[in-house]
Design a protein around this motif. Sequence first.
Motif: not given
Length: 127
Positions: A65-84
Amino acid sequence: MGVHYIYFLLVLLAVVLYWLAKRNAKSSVGRTIYKKTGIHTEYLSIDLEKGHVTGRVSYQGKVYMLVYVDVKADTVKVKGSIQELTHLTDNMTEEDYIEVLRTTARFYIENGISNPDAYYREQVNSN
């Protein structure tokens, strides 16, 4: 001798009662056991100017999983998963991992930390 004997018995009784009360009292102290899961979280890039942080979650060398955090805009984008991998994490869900990455990203940006390794090394050495 009689007064000293009575005083000794009273002190002994007080000590025994204190010991019994402590032994029977419920402890308000808990215990946390930290167990390595093998899941590795790292911060690939920290852009202090833009307020962007990229975190990666991997296990045994594979990126899940990759997690992109834009602190100023308070947004998070996630690519992938750790479900398994959730069977390894006991009580932590994928959302918990994302929240940890988001919170840590905010901490780094708000405190001007562009190199977490150097920051934590400095913290250890200053104590």
